[in-house]
Design an enzyme around this catalytic site. Structure first.
Site, PDB file in Angstrom:
ATOM      1  N   GLU A  34       1.086  -1.095   0.080  1.00 36.91           N
ATOM      2  CA  GLU A  34       0.066  -0.098   0.199  1.00 36.91           C
ATOM      3  C   GLU A  34       0.878   1.298   0.019  1.00 36.91           C
ATOM      4  OE1 GLU A  34      -2.280   1.865  -1.419  1.00 36.91           O
ATOM      5  OE2 GLU A  34      -3.952   0.688  -0.430  1.00 36.91           O
ATOM      6  N   ASP A  64      -6.874  -0.014  -3.567  1.00 38.47           N
ATOM      7  CA  ASP A  64      -8.012   0.866  -3.542  1.00 38.47           C
ATOM      8  C   ASP A  64      -8.728   0.577  -5.086  1.00 38.47           C
ATOM      9  OD1 ASP A  64      -6.260   1.862  -5.535  1.00 38.47           O
ATOM     10  OD2 ASP A  64      -6.047   3.814  -4.775  1.00 38.47           O
TER      11      ASP A  64
HETATM   12  O1  AHR Z   1       0.521   0.645  -3.344  1.00 42.59           O
HETATM   13  C1  AHR Z   1       0.468   0.713  -4.477  1.00 42.59           C
HETATM   14  C2  AHR Z   1      -1.143   1.239  -4.802  1.00 42.59           C
HETATM   15  O2  AHR Z   1      -1.301   2.654  -4.234  1.00 42.59           O
HETATM   16  C3  AHR Z   1      -2.013   0.455  -4.106  1.00 42.59           C
HETATM   17  O3  AHR Z   1      -2.408  -0.870  -4.912  1.00 42.59           O
HETATM   18  C4  AHR Z   1      -3.378   1.256  -4.342  1.00 42.59           C
HETATM   19  O4  AHR Z   1      -4.119   0.991  -3.425  1.00 42.59           O
HETATM   20  C5  AHR Z   1      -2.607   2.762  -4.075  1.00 42.59           C
HETATM   21  O5  AHR Z   1      -3.207   3.548  -5.309  1.00 42.59           O
END
Ligand code: AHR
Length: 523
Positions: free
Chosen positions: A246, A322
Site C-alpha cells: 500500500e 484501492d
Molecule cells: O501501493 C500501490 C497502490 O497505491 C495500491 O495498490 C493502491 O491502493 C494505491 O493507489
C-alpha cells in the site's frame, strides 16, 4: 535483523519429513510423466503447504485443483447468448480443469469468468471487484470480468484457460475467512504469464483492504507483477515481481531500487511474497523448470507505516488495494496461506508447479508471422468474401474475390502476418499493397493505417488468434479489447463483442461473423 515468526522457530521434524515425502512424490509422480492423466499425481500445492504447517486459506485456479483431494468447482463462466452460468470443475480429484465443458457451454458465443472459487473450503471466492477509492460509485461501477477464452494454455497435456486481466478488469473478496490481518504471518504464490504486463497500477494478487480504499501504509500485502517504476523497481526495464504493501510497490527494504530484484519474463512465472512480523520476502522462478530464487528476504521497509503491518484480509486479483485498475496480466493459479511458509515448502510447491506442465497451446490453422494470407468470411452469406481494405478510403470491409478479380482487388485482400506489434504472442496484419500500413481498429471500426508507434496504436493493430467461434478457422481477439473480435457486419469490418451496445455487436450470426478461414494469399 530478520525475525522468524514464533511458530517457525520450533523444530518441526514431522512437517519437514512430510514436505520431503511430498516433494519426492511430486517428482516421482509428475502428471507430465503420467502421460497427461486427468489427475495431477502427487501432492499438490495446498497439500504441501499443509504439510509444512502453513495451510492454504485461499486457493484459486482456473487450470487445476490445488489439493490432491479436491474434486469440486474451479470457476464459473457466464455466456453472452442467454446470460446463463456454468461451473467449470476439475477432471477428478486433484485434476486439471474441464476446459471442454467451457468450450461446449460457450460454443458460438462468448463467456466471462464470473467467479474464481476458493478450493480451501473457507469460501474465499473471488468475484467482480466493486467500486473503490480509485473508481468510486459515481465514477464507474464494478470492474470488468475477464473474457473466459482469452488466455488459453496447456497444463499437463490438458487444455485450460487462465484469467486474462485487461485494464479495467478486477476480482475481489472483501469478506474473507482465515486470511491474515494486522501483523499476522502469511504467504502466497501465483503462477502468471511473465510476458503479459504493463505499467499501470496494479496487477496484484493477495491481501488488501476490506473497503476497497487506500487505508494507509501497511494495509495490504500482495504479489505485484509489472513494470511500474514510480515506487520500487529492480534491475533492467522490468517487469519485476514486487510486493504491494500500500502506497508503494516494494522490491526490497528501500522504497526505491533493489539490485537483487531482476527483470523476469518467463512465459510462465512463479511469484512468491510472504510476510510476518518485521520480516518479509520476495521469491520467483520459471514455472516450467528449475527452482525459486530469493530477490529479497529481510526486515520490513525502512519507510514509516509498514512495521507493524495493518493487513485487513481482503483478497484482490488484477487490481490495486484501492481498486486502481489500469493494470494487465494473466493469472493461472495462486494461494494464500496462514503462517509464514518455509523456503523448503515453497521449493516443494515450485517442484509441483514445474511438474504440472504449463505450456503454451497452439491454435490450429493460426496465421504465423512471416506468412502471407487472406482471410475468408465463413458466414454462409459470404464464403466468397475476404477481409480487405477499400480502394477509396482505408476502411476495412469484406468483398468477393475470385481468380478473375483484378490484381488490385487481390492485393487489397492480402496480408503479411507480423509478430503482434503490441503483444508478440499475438499477430498483426500488414497490408500487402500498402507496406507499413497495418490492420487496426479505430473507434472500433477496422481500417489500414500507418501507426504512430504509440503503445495504443500498436495494441489497436494486434490480434490474438483462437479457435474459430463457429468451429471454422480462427477468431481474432483484439489485444486491448479482449471481449472484442474481428467481425464483418453489413460488409463493414469492426471489432465486436457478443451482444454489446453497438449495432455491430449484434448477437445474430456473431459466431459466424467472427470466424475466419486463413487461406492462401490472393497476391
Ligand atoms: O501501493 C500501490 C497502490 O497505491 C495500491 O495498490 C493502491 O491502493 C494505491 O493507489
Amino acid at each position: 535483523m530478520s525475525v522468524t515468526p514464533a511458530h517457525l522457530r520450533r523444530f518441526r521434524p514431522f512437517a519437514l519429513l512430510a514436505v520431503v515425502a511430498a516433494l519426492a512424490a511430486t517428482l516421482l509422480g509428475s502428471p507430465a510423466s503420467a502421460g497427461g492423466s486427468a489427475a495431477a499425481a502427487g501432492s499438490l500445492p495446498c497439500d504441501l503447504y499443509a504439510a509444512g504447517g502453513t495451510p492454504c486459506v485461499a486457493a484459486h485456479s482456473t487450470t487445476r485443483a490445488l489439493y490432491s483431494a479436491y474434486n469440486g468447482r474451479l470457476y464459473q463462466v457466464r455466456r453472452a447468448s442467454d446470460g446463463s452460468t456454468r461451473d467449470i470443475g476439475a477432471l477428478g480429484a486433484g485434476g486439471y480443469a474441464d476446459a471442454a465443458a467451457q468450450d461446449s457451454f460457450c460454443a458460438g458465443t462468448s463467456c466471462l469468468i464470473t467467479v474464481i472459487y476458493d478450493q480451501s473450503a473457507r469460501g474465499n471466492h473471488l468475484t467482480q471487484a466493486p467500486p473503490g477509492g480509485f473508481q468510486g460509485p459515481a465514477a464507474g461501477g464494478y470492474d470488468n470480468l475477464a473474457e473466459a477464452s482469452a488466455a488459453p494454455v496447456t497444463v499437463g497435456g490438458h487444455k485450460a484457460y487462465g484469467v486474462f486481466i485487461a485494464p479495467g478488469t478486477g476480482y475481489r473478496d472483501n469478506s474473507t475467512n482465515g486470511i491474515a490481518t494486522g501483523d499476522q504471518p502469511e504467504g502466497m504464490y501465483a503462477v502468471l504469464d511473465g510476458t503479459h504486463y504493463n505499467g499501470g497500477c496494479c496487477f496484484d494478487y493477495g491481501n488488501a483492504e476490506t473497503n476497497s480504499r487506500d487505508n494507509g501504509n501497511g494495509t495490504m500485502e500482495t504479489i505485484y507483477f509489472g513494470n511500474i517504476k514510480v515506487w520500487g523497481y529492480g534491475t533492467g526495464n522490468g517487469p519485476w515481481v514486487m510486493a504491494d504493501l500500500e502506497n508503494g510497490l516494494f522490491s526490497g527494504v528501500n522504497p526505491g531500487y533493489n539490485a537483487n530484484d531482476p527483470s523476469v519474463s518467463h512465459r510462465f512465472l512463479t511469484a512468491v511474497v510472504k510476510g510476518g512480523p518485521n520480516h518479509w520476502a520476495i521469491r520467483a522462478g520459471n514455472a516450467q523448470s528449475g527452482g525459486l530464487s530469493t530477490y529479497y528476504d529481510g526486515p520490513r521497509p525502512n519507510a514509516s507505516g509498514y512495521n507493524p503491518m495493518k493487513k485487513e484480509g481482503a483478497i484482490i486479483l488484477g487490481i490495486g488495494g484501492d481498486n486502481s485498475n489500469s493494470s494487465a496480466g494473466t493469472f493461472y493459479e495462486g494461494v494464500m496461506t496462514s503462517g509464514y511458509p518455509s523456503a523448503a515448502t515453497e521449493n516443494a510447491v515450485q517442484a509441483n508447479v514445474n511438474a504440472a506442465g504449463y505450456t503454451t497451446s497452439a491454435v490450429a490453422g493460426a496465421p504465423t508471422p512471416g506468412a502471407r494470407v487472406s482471410l475468408r468470411a465463413t458466414t454462409s452469406c459470404c464464403t466468397n468474401s475476404y477481409l480487405r481494405h477499400n480502394s477509396a478510403d482505408n476502411n476495412a470491409v469484406i468483398a468477393p474475390v475470385s481468380a478473375s478479380s483484378t490484381s488490385a482487388d487481390k492485393a487489397a485482400a492480402t496480408w503479411t502476418v507480423r509478430p503482434g506489434l503490441g503483444d508478440a504472442s499475438c499477430v498483426s496484419f500488414e497490408s500487402a499493397d500498402k507496406p507499413g500500413q497495418y490492420l487496426r481498429h479505430y473507434d472500433l471500426r477496422l481500417r489500414v493505417d500507418t501507426l504512430d508507434n504509440s503503445a495504443l496504436s500498436r495494441l489497436d493493430a494486434t490480434f490474438c488468434p483462437q479457435a474459430g467461434h463457429n468451429g471454422q478457422g480462427v477468431s481474432l481477439r483484439s489485444a486491448n479489447y479482449p471481449s472484442d473480435f474481428v467481425r464483418h457486419y453489413n460488409y463493414g469490418a469492426y471489432v465486436a463483442s457478443h451482444g454489446g451496445t453497438h449495432d455491430w455487436d449484434s448477437a445474430t450470426a456473431w459466431a459466424d461473423d467472427t470466424s475466419w478461414a486463413v487461406t492462401s494469399p490472393w497476391a
